[in-house]
Design an enzyme around this catalytic site. Structure first.
Site, PDB file in Angstrom:
ATOM      1  N   SER A  42       0.853  -1.186   0.000  1.00 26.65           N
ATOM      2  CA  SER A  42       0.000   0.000   0.000  1.00 26.65           C
ATOM      3  C   SER A  42       0.888   1.234   0.000  1.00 26.65           C
ATOM      4  O   SER A  42       2.102   1.133   0.227  1.00 26.65           O
ATOM      5  CB  SER A  42      -0.888   0.001   1.245  1.00 26.65           C
TER       6      SER A  42
ATOM      7  N   ASP B 204      -1.436  -1.690  -3.877  1.00 29.42           N
ATOM      8  CA  ASP B 204      -2.784  -1.713  -3.314  1.00 29.42           C
ATOM      9  C   ASP B 204      -3.289  -0.262  -3.199  1.00 29.42           C
ATOM     10  O   ASP B 204      -2.591   0.592  -2.655  1.00 29.42           O
ATOM     11  CB  ASP B 204      -2.685  -2.368  -1.917  1.00 29.42           C
TER      12      ASP B 204
ATOM     13  N   ASP C 133      -7.427   3.232  -7.715  1.00 29.98           N
ATOM     14  CA  ASP C 133      -8.706   3.320  -7.016  1.00 29.98           C
ATOM     15  C   ASP C 133      -9.323   4.701  -7.239  1.00 29.98           C
ATOM     16  O   ASP C 133      -9.015   5.659  -6.543  1.00 29.98           O
ATOM     17  CB  ASP C 133      -8.481   3.062  -5.517  1.00 29.98           C
TER      18      ASP C 133
ATOM     19  N   SER D  98     -10.966  -9.913   5.429  1.00 30.55           N
ATOM     20  CA  SER D  98     -10.470 -10.636   6.595  1.00 30.55           C
ATOM     21  C   SER D  98     -11.644 -11.185   7.396  1.00 30.55           C
ATOM     22  O   SER D  98     -12.746 -10.636   7.353  1.00 30.55           O
ATOM     23  CB  SER D  98      -9.638  -9.709   7.490  1.00 30.55           C
TER      24      SER D  98
ATOM     25  N   ASN E  37      -8.348 -10.044  -0.850  1.00 28.77           N
ATOM     26  CA  ASN E  37      -7.355  -9.292  -0.067  1.00 28.77           C
ATOM     27  C   ASN E  37      -7.522  -9.564   1.421  1.00 28.77           C
ATOM     28  O   ASN E  37      -8.612  -9.397   1.969  1.00 28.77           O
ATOM     29  CB  ASN E  37      -7.538  -7.785  -0.286  1.00 28.77           C
ATOM     30  N   ILE E  38      -6.418  -9.969   2.047  1.00 25.93           N
ATOM     31  CA  ILE E  38      -6.461 -10.265   3.481  1.00 25.93           C
ATOM     32  C   ILE E  38      -5.297  -9.544   4.151  1.00 25.93           C
ATOM     33  O   ILE E  38      -4.134  -9.855   3.901  1.00 25.93           O
ATOM     34  CB  ILE E  38      -6.374 -11.790   3.723  1.00 25.93           C
TER      35      ILE E  38
ATOM     36  N   SER F 243      -6.034  -7.470   7.609  1.00 24.93           N
ATOM     37  CA  SER F 243      -6.310  -7.331   9.051  1.00 24.93           C
ATOM     38  C   SER F 243      -6.051  -8.622   9.820  1.00 24.93           C
ATOM     39  O   SER F 243      -5.560  -8.583  10.956  1.00 24.93           O
ATOM     40  CB  SER F 243      -7.761  -6.894   9.278  1.00 24.93           C
TER      41      SER F 243
HETATM   42 ZN   LIG Z   1      -8.649  -2.393  -0.072  1.00 29.33          ZN
END
Ligand SMILES: [Zn+2]
Length: 332
Positions: free
Chosen positions: A56, A93, A115, A237, A277-278, A280
């Site tokens: 990210s 990300d 995004d 998550s 997407n995982i 957390s």
């Molecule tokens: Zn996201």
């Protein structure tokens, strides 16, 4: 400038094709330090799962872009050393500007997300298209993920008070006009560890929050409009109760934690959803084990002894996700 092929990485195109036809989803795990990356690569090499390493913009700031890129290169060599040549994607990300995506593409990323979901529809189309044109014109094709619909929750630099579901009637036009390789949609997943407010949930007899189900009706309507097109779920998550309890047992405070039940993600992975997407869950596992070690061994001050057990737990978590939730194990 460097291309991802020089780092031994791959883009998502072939991986997504196989995932959609095979009825499974690729894991997209975020990393910003050594222990997380070791755990991801060990778990994926052991379970023979392809993997998307996500960075990210928060991770870029925390860990340094050059270090992360070279860690991804090292990950390819490490997987080889472990005896399983797993395909590895390095993915940005939540890219929020053309410049950020361009910078990542020119420094070795094999895939980026742009995004534009917080802009108007037309602005989202224009921004996404600009990134796609740049990414696809490279000598080595870089894949691009777009997003339609807004997820609630907070994750690094991304946050939104309110969510709105993806409108199925927009997806065909968006995909056609932008040329994206995959599309992140909003069907009820959410960023962070408090995915729903308690008043949106019911409670089981033990008082544990039960979230509202994902909107599979919207997912089906989207699949009808763009059959076989790779779909991405963010904020997926499960927020395992045992980690939350372990954190709280050793002095933490994580009230109102609630995630997406794994059986719903398994159902999604069987559909055109091909990237889940995982983030957390990994944060929770690490925090839980770090707290446990610090509480149980108060005179420990070797960071390796503190982070080592967290790394072991992370590896177990990722292997479990690959085998039991995403179905990505034994796909190499
Ligand atoms: Zn996201």
């Amino acid at each position: 400038m460097i291309s991802y092929t020089e780092l031994g990485l791959v883009n998502t195109v072939e991986l997504f094709k196989k995932a959609v036809s095979g009825g499974y989803a690729l894991p997209a795990y975020n990393f910003n330090n050594l222990e997380q990356l070791q755990a991801i690569i060990q778990a994926c090499a052991e379970t023979k799962s392809p993997v998307i390493l996500q960075v990210s913009s928060g991770a870029r700031k925390y860990a340094n872009q050059n270090l992360l890129k070279n860690m991804a290169k090292g990950a390819v060599e490490y997987a080889n050393e472990l005896g399983c040549n797993v395909p590895i994607v390095l993915h940005l990300d939540h890219g929020d500007s053309f410049e950020l995506c361009k910078d990542c593409i020119e420094t070795g990323f094999s895939s980026v997300m742009i995004d534009g979901s917080h802009y108007s529809y037309e602005e989202n189309v224009a921004l996404t298209k600009k990134v796609v044109e740049f990414a696809h014109s490279r000598k080595d094709y870089v894949s691009v993920e777009g997003e339609l619909g807004v997820l609630a929750g907070v994750e690094d630099d991304v946050s939104s008070e309110h969510s709105h579901y993806t409108q199925p009637e927009e997806v065909e036009d968006f995909v056609k006009r932008t040329g994206v390789d995959s599309l992140a949609i909003s069907i009820g997943t959410s960023h962070g560890r408090t995915k729903f407010k308690p008043e949106q949930c019911t409670r089981d007899p033990n008082g544990v929050l039960i979230p509202p189900p994902l909107r599979f009706d919207i997912l089906e309507a989207i699949e009808k409009r763009i059959p076989g097109f790779p779909i991405v779920l963010h904020g997926a998550s499960s927020v395992p109760v045992e980690y939350v309890q372990m954190v709280e047992k050793y002095g933490g405070k994580l009230s109102d934690s609630v995630g997406i039940p794994e059986e719903q993600l398994r159902r999604a992975a069987n559909s055109a959803v091909c990237k889940i997407n995982i983030d957390s869950d990994g944060r929770l596992a690490m925090t839980a084990l770090i707290r446990k070690v610090l509480a149980e061994i108060p005179d420990e001050f070797d960071p390796r002894k503190i982070l080592g057990p967290a790394r072991e737990e992370l590896k177990k978590l990722y292997a479990h996700k690959n085998i039991n939730v995403l179905g990505s194990a034994n796909r190499v």
